[in-house]
Motif scaffolding. Structure first.
Motif, short mmCIF file in Angstrom:
data_model
loop_
_atom_site.label_atom_id
_atom_site.label_comp_id
_atom_site.label_asym_id
_atom_site.label_seq_id
_atom_site.Cartn_x
_atom_site.Cartn_y
_atom_site.Cartn_z
N PRO A 147 -14.61 17.27 -8.70
CA PRO A 147 -15.37 17.98 -8.33
C PRO A 147 -15.22 16.34 -6.76
O PRO A 147 -16.25 16.25 -6.25
N TYR A 148 -15.01 15.20 -6.64
CA TYR A 148 -15.11 14.23 -6.21
C TYR A 148 -14.12 14.01 -5.40
O TYR A 148 -13.42 12.74 -5.95
N PRO A 149 -13.20 14.43 -5.21
CA PRO A 149 -12.13 13.73 -4.28
C PRO A 149 -11.69 12.94 -4.01
O PRO A 149 -12.82 13.04 -3.18
N LYS A 150 -11.11 11.80 -3.81
CA LYS A 150 -11.18 11.10 -2.41
C LYS A 150 -9.76 10.72 -2.26
O LYS A 150 -8.44 11.16 -3.48
N VAL A 151 -9.20 10.77 -1.89
CA VAL A 151 -7.97 10.09 -0.98
C VAL A 151 -7.31 9.32 -1.20
O VAL A 151 -8.10 8.41 -0.92
N GLY A 152 -6.17 8.70 -1.70
CA GLY A 152 -5.67 7.67 -2.00
C GLY A 152 -5.01 6.75 -0.74
O GLY A 152 -5.07 7.06 0.04
N ARG A 153 -5.60 5.48 -1.52
CA ARG A 153 -4.99 4.26 -0.35
C ARG A 153 -3.11 4.54 0.16
O ARG A 153 -2.82 4.00 -1.18
N ARG A 154 -3.64 3.60 1.32
CA ARG A 154 -1.96 4.07 1.61
C ARG A 154 -1.47 2.73 1.36
O ARG A 154 -2.26 1.47 1.53
N ILE A 155 -0.70 2.69 0.22
CA ILE A 155 -0.44 0.45 0.24
C ILE A 155 0.93 0.48 0.77
O ILE A 155 1.65 -1.21 0.19
N LEU A 189 -8.45 0.69 -7.84
CA LEU A 189 -8.23 0.04 -7.28
C LEU A 189 -8.72 -1.49 -6.64
O LEU A 189 -8.42 -1.89 -6.07
N ASP A 190 -9.88 -1.53 -7.10
CA ASP A 190 -11.31 -2.06 -6.91
C ASP A 190 -10.40 -3.72 -7.47
O ASP A 190 -11.31 -4.89 -7.95
N HIS A 191 -10.19 -3.50 -9.14
CA HIS A 191 -9.31 -4.59 -9.18
C HIS A 191 -9.14 -5.88 -8.49
O HIS A 191 -8.08 -5.42 -7.88
N PHE A 194 -5.72 -6.06 -8.74
CA PHE A 194 -4.78 -4.82 -8.42
C PHE A 194 -3.43 -5.17 -6.89
O PHE A 194 -4.14 -5.73 -5.97
N PRO A 195 -2.39 -5.32 -7.41
CA PRO A 195 -1.26 -5.65 -5.98
C PRO A 195 -1.18 -5.10 -4.73
O PRO A 195 -0.25 -5.62 -4.07
N PHE A 196 -2.19 -4.01 -4.84
CA PHE A 196 -1.30 -3.92 -3.19
C PHE A 196 -2.79 -3.55 -2.63
O PHE A 196 -3.46 -2.52 -3.11
N PRO A 197 -2.72 -4.49 -1.67
CA PRO A 197 -3.62 -3.75 -0.46
C PRO A 197 -3.45 -2.75 0.63
O PRO A 197 -2.50 -2.29 0.43
N GLU A 198 -4.57 -2.40 1.24
CA GLU A 198 -4.13 -1.01 1.79
C GLU A 198 -2.95 -1.77 3.61
O GLU A 198 -3.55 -2.51 3.89
N ALA A 199 -2.68 -1.25 3.64
CA ALA A 199 -0.99 -1.09 4.65
C ALA A 199 -1.18 -0.45 5.80
O ALA A 199 -1.96 0.85 5.56
N VAL A 200 -1.63 -1.32 6.77
CA VAL A 200 -2.21 -0.63 8.36
C VAL A 200 -0.83 -0.66 8.77
O VAL A 200 0.35 -1.47 9.08
#
Ligand code: SF4
Length: 200
Positions: A147-155, A189-191, A194-200
């Motif tokens: 019900p509350y969809p979320k796009v994942g973080r590109r890592i 994700l906000d821990h 968490f080993p992976f930041p956003e990959a740009v």
């Protein structure tokens, strides 16, 4: 009761299909093709559960059960889709092989693989998404539907298959270490570790 037959990469071998039909007719069962690409036998009488499993198990059928590493949900990929950059069945098998000896997997994360950026298997909205592109693999973490969809973080971007397998392993280990019983990956994700930041 229901019995779910696990179908790697959504493939249904003909001999399993034939046996599933046979037991379904014998016990008057329903058949449901699940959203996770497995085959579920419906309305199995409780007293017939063991017998049904015993008919299917000799064909190598694995059944859904607690602690099993999730099979990746895959799009059909190359060579069956013109846009496919990779053979998704093969990558799914490589992921499954990598974790085949993992004794206990804590739910509830899912993995998806897509053969191109169109993402037909929902890689953007699942816990661990692997997307093939012409420039290598991209990976997404912490997506979800519901019900509350979320796009994942590109890592990860422009990665090799080996890098993809290593990142999945790191995510699975992190999830394992920070999950008491069960947990979707987006909650981590906000821990701070968490080993992976956003990959740009
Ligand atoms: S994600 Fe791409 S390769 Fe996979 S089925 Fe969709 S269009 Fe084809």
């Amino acid at each position: 009761m229901n019995i779910t037959l696990l179908l790697p990469a959504g493939r249904l071998p003909l001999e399993i299909m034939a046996k599933a039909l046979e037991v379904a007719e014998k016990y008057h069962l329903g058949v449901y093709l699940s959203t996770t690409q497995n085959l579920r036998l419906l309305n199995v009488p409780e007293e017939a559960v063991d017998a049904v499993k015993a008919e299917l198990a000799p064909l190598g059928v694995q059944f859904k059960g607690p602690g099993k590493f999730p099979l990746p949900r895959v799009c059909v990929g190359a060579p069956h889709c013109n846009l496919g950059v990779i053979d998704t069945e093969r990558l799914s098998a490589a992921i499954t092989a990598r974790f085949k000896d993992k004794a206990m997997t804590k739910p509830k994360f899912k993995i998806a693989v897509s053969g191109c950026p169109l993402a037909c298997s929902g890689v953007l909205t699942t816990d661990i998404g692997v997307m093939a592109t012409r420039a290598g693999f991209e990976m997404y973490a912490g997506g979800k539907g519901g019900p509350y969809p979320k796009v994942g973080r590109r890592i990860l971007r422009k990665a090799t298959e080996e890098e993809v397998l290593e990142v999945i392993e790191k995510l699975v280990n992190f999830h394992d270490a920070h999950t008491v019983k069960k947990q979707r990956l987006y909650k981590l994700l906000d821990h701070p570790d968490f080993p992976f930041p956003e990959a740009v």
